[in-house]
Write a protein that holds these residues in place. Structure first.
Motif, PDB file in Angstrom:
ATOM      1  N   HIS A   8       0.815  -1.031   0.037  1.00 59.94           N
ATOM      2  CA  HIS A   8      -0.060  -0.008  -0.033  1.00 59.94           C
ATOM      3  C   HIS A   8       0.779   1.118   0.173  1.00 59.94           C
ATOM      4  O   HIS A   8       1.631   1.599   0.844  1.00 59.94           O
ATOM      5  CB  HIS A   8      -0.888   0.154   1.266  1.00 59.94           C
TER       6      HIS A   8
ATOM      7  N   GLU B 254      -3.771   4.814   4.612  1.00 57.28           N
ATOM      8  CA  GLU B 254      -4.299   5.340   3.526  1.00 57.28           C
ATOM      9  C   GLU B 254      -5.703   5.895   3.670  1.00 57.28           C
ATOM     10  O   GLU B 254      -6.174   6.339   2.522  1.00 57.28           O
ATOM     11  CB  GLU B 254      -4.343   4.079   2.416  1.00 57.28           C
TER      12      GLU B 254
ATOM     13  N   ASP C 200     -11.131  -3.014  -4.927  1.00 57.91           N
ATOM     14  CA  ASP C 200     -11.826  -2.962  -3.692  1.00 57.91           C
ATOM     15  C   ASP C 200     -12.361  -1.533  -3.699  1.00 57.91           C
ATOM     16  O   ASP C 200     -12.178  -0.624  -4.366  1.00 57.91           O
ATOM     17  CB  ASP C 200     -10.499  -2.440  -2.763  1.00 57.91           C
TER      18      ASP C 200
HETATM   19  O1  H79 Z   1      -6.887  -1.162   1.128  1.00 58.61           O
HETATM   20  C1  H79 Z   1      -7.070  -1.671   2.209  1.00 58.61           C
HETATM   21  C2  H79 Z   1      -8.207  -0.737   3.093  1.00 58.61           C
HETATM   22  O2  H79 Z   1      -7.974   0.642   2.857  1.00 58.61           O
HETATM   23  C3  H79 Z   1      -9.545  -1.038   2.243  1.00 58.61           C
HETATM   24  N1  H79 Z   1      -9.062  -2.644   1.883  1.00 58.61           N
HETATM   25  C4  H79 Z   1      -7.851  -2.963   2.321  1.00 58.61           C
HETATM   26  C5  H79 Z   1      -7.232  -4.188   1.556  1.00 58.61           C
HETATM   27  C6  H79 Z   1     -10.537  -0.846   3.051  1.00 58.61           C
HETATM   28  N2  H79 Z   1     -11.233   0.037   3.017  1.00 58.61           N
HETATM   29  N3  H79 Z   1     -12.143  -0.069   4.043  1.00 58.61           N
HETATM   30  N4  H79 Z   1     -12.094  -1.373   4.572  1.00 58.61           N
HETATM   31  C7  H79 Z   1     -10.957  -1.753   3.938  1.00 58.61           C
HETATM   32  C8  H79 Z   1     -12.908  -1.703   5.593  1.00 58.61           C
HETATM   33  C9  H79 Z   1     -14.218  -1.434   5.138  1.00 58.61           C
HETATM   34  C10 H79 Z   1     -15.148  -0.817   5.996  1.00 58.61           C
HETATM   35  C11 H79 Z   1     -16.543  -0.659   5.750  1.00 58.61           C
HETATM   36 FE1  H79 Z   1     -17.600   0.803   5.770  1.00 58.61          FE
HETATM   37  C12 H79 Z   1     -17.596  -1.065   6.621  1.00 58.61           C
HETATM   38  C13 H79 Z   1     -17.251  -0.436   4.370  1.00 58.61           C
HETATM   39  C14 H79 Z   1     -18.499  -0.522   4.527  1.00 58.61           C
HETATM   40  C15 H79 Z   1     -18.861  -0.779   6.140  1.00 58.61           C
HETATM   41  C16 H79 Z   1     -16.512   2.263   6.573  1.00 58.61           C
HETATM   42  C17 H79 Z   1     -17.614   2.327   7.033  1.00 58.61           C
HETATM   43  C18 H79 Z   1     -16.533   2.515   5.456  1.00 58.61           C
HETATM   44  C19 H79 Z   1     -18.023   2.852   5.186  1.00 58.61           C
HETATM   45  C20 H79 Z   1     -18.687   2.396   5.951  1.00 58.61           C
END
Ligand code: H79
Length: 461
Positions: free
Chosen positions: A46, A57, A207
């Protein structure tokens, strides 16, 4: 005449359904899936502008940073110590067989040369170098496969409209009707660049669709244009694997199934409720070394090398790959903590890699003492928890019958057992499906097997 009608009907059906709905993977794709599964261990990278604030990030979203102010980080993107070859060599020595790097994360900055947006490492920074290009070259030289992470979410573009759940605090003006189509065209232009500029790409790792998860699962491919994107990727490189970290059941056109911070089936992180484990697709679990994906200055919560080795073993025992993350520093170096763990994993794999690479999930489910993997005529017993080995080192293992449907159960015949590390024989006896192993002192001494002591149990062919 009949044949014409059939052809036209099939063509129309394909158009209506979207080309990937009736997706049949090309022979080179099936070969790539096998190779992918055999690789078992990859390193996730990353990296982007967010390495500079050093808070992971998601900093733009978490601190509600203004999108124009954030974009100025590009003016100071000058990773003077970036050396793609040094990265690849350290990763290869760590025993990983592929690298998955963020080509563009949710902040919208591209680490590669892109005519689709000047907000990229080559055109938008004083560094002016194509990070992915240099990495692709180093990977080619070292024989490491390269995968690209690609975010569906964008917190900076106004044509990411209508917005999803995130990116509301970045000060962007609202978009206009029709912008979503423009955003989709942009993503396709970038995917085309990724698949034509860097030679063979092992996988595209999507993603972010969870940003619009107020819509049901069935609506997701339509919202994001997934089938169009998947068809484009497979047209440009039929052997390129498509994976999507949507935390849902796989859609047609996907070649691997991804789990985030979850050993498949465990839903430990809570991202995968109801995400069944595909028996058809290769599996991959991504995990962090500390608690952050992008570089985090204050996150010292690194898992120990032994714990990471045990995590790799546990994913392999479920028939899954481990994609283990490193967040490089803003100067382009990999943190020492990450390098030390890579080195330790490489040392362990050099000795025990046979029980990981090219294996399948073991036929014996998880036990108090550990897990199993298998390959050919060998079952690998991974002793992850010596405390659960009965006193005297007598371990009893129940084998499944060769043909569970047969009236009279038959069991594989054990030929012998030995410690994988040094070949020390392990005494064993067999009565029907029950195998009794007497572990030598070396296997039980805490000093020797630190992370995982592997016993190779050989069967008659
Ligand atoms: O790249 C890394 C993270 O930045 C990305 N995936 C990994 C590999 C990632 N982004 N978010 N997440 C992982 C977790 C997601 C959380 C969530 Fe939500 C809960 C998505 C929907 C519910 C946060 C809360 C975002 C929206 C609401």
């Amino acid at each position: 005449m009949k044949r014409w009608i059939l052809t036209i009907t099939l063509l129309l059906a394909a158009l209506v359904a979207g080309a990937q709905e009736g997706y049949v993977p090309a022979p080179e794709n099936l070969a790539a899936r096998e190779q992918f599964a055999a690789d078992r261990f990859g390193i996730f990278i990353h990296w982007g502008l967010y390495a500079q604030p050093g808070q992971g990030e998601w900093v733009m979203q978490q601190k509600n940073l203004d999108y124009q102010e954030y974009a100025r980080l590009a003016n100071s993107f000058y990773p003077s110590k970036f050396d793609a070859r040094a990265w690849v060599r350290a990763i290869k020595a760590g025993g990983a067989r592929y690298i998955t790097i963020t080509s563009r994360h949710h902040d919208g900055f591209s680490l590669f040369r892109s005519a689709a947006s000047p907000y990229n490492a080559v055109d938008g920074t004083p560094f002016g170098r194509d990070i992915l290009g240099e990495l692709a070259e180093a990977c080619r030289e070292e024989g490491i496969r390269l995968h690209f992470y690609y975010s569906h979410v964008d917190w900076g573009r106004t044509d990411y409209w209508p917005r999803g759940r995130t990116g509301h605090g970045t000060g962007r003006p609202d978009g206009k009707p029709g912008d979503w189509a423009r955003y989709q065209a942009f993503m396709k232009a970038q995917l085309t660049e990724l698949l034509t500029q860097y030679g063979p790409v092992g996988a595209i790792w999507f993603d972010g669709t969870w940003d619009k998860d107020d819509q049901p699962r069935e609506a997701q491919p339509g919202i994001w244009g997934l089938y169009d994107q998947y068809a484009l990727i497979h047209r440009l490189q039929p052997g390129c694997l498509v994976g999507n970290n949507h935390h849902l059941q796989p859609f047609p056109g996907e070649d691997i199934q991804i789990f985030e911070k979850d050993v498949p089936g465990e839903n430990e992180a809570g991202f995968s409720p109801g995400q069944y484990v595909s028996r058809r697709l290769p599996l991959e679990t991504c995990q962090t070394m500390n608690n952050s994906w992008g570089y985090n200055l204050t996150d010292r919560s690194y898992k120990s090398a032994d714990d990471l080795i045990r995590y790799l073993v546990r994913t392999a025992s479920k028939g899954a790959n481990l994609l283990l993350n490193i967040g490089p520093r803003p100067d382009g170096t990999l943190p020492e903590e990450a390098l030390a763990r890579l080195e330790a994993m490489g040392k362990w794999l050099e000795i025990n890699g046979e029980s990981i690479y090219g294996t399948q999930a073991g036929c014996i489910p998880e036990q108090p003492w550990g897990v199993t993997t298998q390959k050919g005529n060998v079952l690998y017993l991974h002793l992850l928890n010596l405390d659960a080995v009965p006193a005297g080192g007598i371990l009893t293992v129940e084998l499944p019958a060769v043909d569970p449907a047969a009236r009279r159960a038959r069991f594989p015949k054990v030929r012998g057992a030995a410690l994988l590390a040094d070949g020390t024989p392990v005494a064993c006896g067999q009565k029907k499906g029950t195998v009794t192993l007497t572990l030598p002192a070396a296997a039980l001494s805490a000093a020797v097997p630190s992370a995982d002591c592997v016993i190779a149990l050989r069967f008659q062919p």
